[in-house]
Design an enzyme around this catalytic site. Structure first.
Site, PDB file in Angstrom:
ATOM      1  N   ASP A   9      69.449 -39.775  -7.164  1.00 54.62           N
ATOM      2  CA  ASP A   9      68.964 -39.009  -8.313  1.00 54.62           C
ATOM      3  C   ASP A   9      68.117 -39.923  -9.209  1.00 54.62           C
ATOM      4  O   ASP A   9      68.608 -40.895  -9.774  1.00 54.62           O
ATOM      5  CB  ASP A   9      70.197 -38.495  -9.074  1.00 54.62           C
ATOM      6  N   GLY A  31      63.622 -28.328  -9.731  1.00 49.51           N
ATOM      7  CA  GLY A  31      63.626 -29.582  -8.987  1.00 49.51           C
ATOM      8  C   GLY A  31      63.814 -30.795  -9.873  1.00 49.51           C
ATOM      9  O   GLY A  31      64.605 -30.793 -10.826  1.00 49.51           O
ATOM     10  N   ASP A  33      61.852 -32.058 -12.022  1.00 45.15           N
ATOM     11  CA  ASP A  33      61.407 -31.777 -13.393  1.00 45.15           C
ATOM     12  C   ASP A  33      62.578 -31.265 -14.232  1.00 45.15           C
ATOM     13  O   ASP A  33      62.845 -31.769 -15.342  1.00 45.15           O
ATOM     14  CB  ASP A  33      60.290 -30.721 -13.307  1.00 45.15           C
ATOM     15  N   SER A 121      55.440 -33.406  -4.756  1.00 39.55           N
ATOM     16  CA  SER A 121      54.939 -32.240  -3.992  1.00 39.55           C
ATOM     17  C   SER A 121      55.793 -31.863  -2.786  1.00 39.55           C
ATOM     18  O   SER A 121      55.525 -30.841  -2.146  1.00 39.55           O
ATOM     19  CB  SER A 121      53.482 -32.424  -3.520  1.00 39.55           C
TER      20      SER A 121
HETATM   21  P1  ADP Z   1      57.273 -30.458  -6.411  1.00 38.54           P
HETATM   22  O1  ADP Z   1      57.117 -29.196  -7.205  1.00 38.54           O
HETATM   23  O2  ADP Z   1      56.240 -31.510  -6.752  1.00 38.54           O
HETATM   24  O3  ADP Z   1      57.403 -30.195  -4.949  1.00 38.54           O
HETATM   25  P2  ADP Z   1      60.184 -30.828  -6.660  1.00 38.54           P
HETATM   26  O4  ADP Z   1      60.919 -31.293  -7.840  1.00 38.54           O
HETATM   27  O5  ADP Z   1      60.406 -29.427  -6.210  1.00 38.54           O
HETATM   28  O6  ADP Z   1      58.626 -31.115  -6.971  1.00 38.54           O
HETATM   29  O7  ADP Z   1      60.480 -31.768  -5.417  1.00 38.54           O
HETATM   30  C1  ADP Z   1      59.976 -33.058  -5.256  1.00 38.54           C
HETATM   31  C2  ADP Z   1      61.020 -33.895  -4.552  1.00 38.54           C
HETATM   32  O8  ADP Z   1      61.980 -34.309  -5.505  1.00 38.54           O
HETATM   33  C3  ADP Z   1      61.792 -33.135  -3.460  1.00 38.54           C
HETATM   34  O9  ADP Z   1      61.923 -33.982  -2.329  1.00 38.54           O
HETATM   35  C4  ADP Z   1      63.149 -32.890  -4.114  1.00 38.54           C
HETATM   36  O10 ADP Z   1      64.200 -32.840  -3.153  1.00 38.54           O
HETATM   37  C5  ADP Z   1      63.277 -34.131  -4.966  1.00 38.54           C
HETATM   38  N1  ADP Z   1      64.243 -34.083  -6.068  1.00 38.54           N
HETATM   39  C6  ADP Z   1      64.837 -33.017  -6.656  1.00 38.54           C
HETATM   40  N2  ADP Z   1      65.682 -33.431  -7.620  1.00 38.54           N
HETATM   41  C7  ADP Z   1      65.623 -34.791  -7.643  1.00 38.54           C
HETATM   42  C8  ADP Z   1      66.260 -35.817  -8.399  1.00 38.54           C
HETATM   43  N3  ADP Z   1      67.151 -35.532  -9.359  1.00 38.54           N
HETATM   44  N4  ADP Z   1      65.948 -37.116  -8.127  1.00 38.54           N
HETATM   45  C9  ADP Z   1      65.049 -37.427  -7.177  1.00 38.54           C
HETATM   46  N5  ADP Z   1      64.416 -36.512  -6.436  1.00 38.54           N
HETATM   47  C10 ADP Z   1      64.694 -35.208  -6.659  1.00 38.54           C
END
Ligand code: ADP
Length: 173
Positions: A9, A31, A33, A121
């Site tokens: 994370d 996600g 964000d 992405s």
């Molecule tokens: P995007 O809209 O750019 O695709 P996302 O947040 O949906 O962004 O996903 C980008 C990557 O971040 C994905 O591989 C997702 O699994 C990952 N992700 C989601 N939550 C976390 C987190 N807390 N820490 C690190 N990576 C994360």
């Protein structure tokens, strides 16, 4: 530059800067964000709203990057960047590369010595993980000379086993 992988994370990582895979509104989303805003607290959203009211009235364009406070996160700055939505019929790789390059340049500008990246992405925006990891690693390596002397450490933070495998394959290559 020291480049490593720390799966998990990104909101727990104590690099100087952590990168947010934001959307152009800068007002939060799902996600990574959502996780960053939840853990970092309302200060980050306040800073993002300020950016929307000043520098980015129409939102942050895809491929660009901007730094804000990291609120309550262990990091000092969040660098928001907007990845491209994956498209089968159009090659948007240059925009994904721009995210990594511009985030590194933004980190150097604020004086961050270390930075952590999620797989931009590769979640909601649908980019195939292997290709996303390739662009991430190639672009960081290509940009390293431009931020030399400031950004000394880059951490990739894959979330989940397949993301981890994709990043390891790129860094071992
Ligand atoms: P995007 O809209 O750019 O695709 P996302 O947040 O949906 O962004 O996903 C980008 C990557 O971040 C994905 O591989 C997702 O699994 C990952 N992700 C989601 N939550 C976390 C987190 N807390 N820490 C690190 N990576 C994360």
């Amino acid at each position: 530059m020291d480049i490593r992988i720390e799966p998990g994370d990104i909101t727990q990582i104590d690099t100087d800067a952590v990168v947010n895979a934001a959307n152009s509104t800068l007002l939060g989303g799902g996600g990574v964000d959502g996780a960053i805003h939840r853990r970092g607290g309302p200060e980050i959203l306040t800073a993002c709203k300020e950016l929307r009211a000043t520098a980015y009235p129409d939102g942050l364009p895809t491929g660009q990057a901007v730094a804000t406070t990291a609120g309550k996160l262990p990091a000092r700055w969040v660098i928001h960047t907007v990845g491209p939505v994956f498209a089968k019929k159009e090659d948007r790789s240059h925009l994904l590369a721009a995210c990594y390059r511009n985030a590194l340049l933004a980190a150097a500008e604020v004086g961050a010595e270390s930075i952590a990246f999620p797989a931009i992405s590769a979640g909601i925006y649908g980019w195939p993980m292997d290709d996303a990891a390739r662009i991430a690693v190639e672009t960081v390596l290509a940009t390293a000379p431009q931020v030399e002397g400031t950004v000394r450490e880059v951490v990739f933070v894959p979330f989940g086993a397949s993301a981890e495998a994709a990043f390891r394959a790129q860094l071992d290559a």
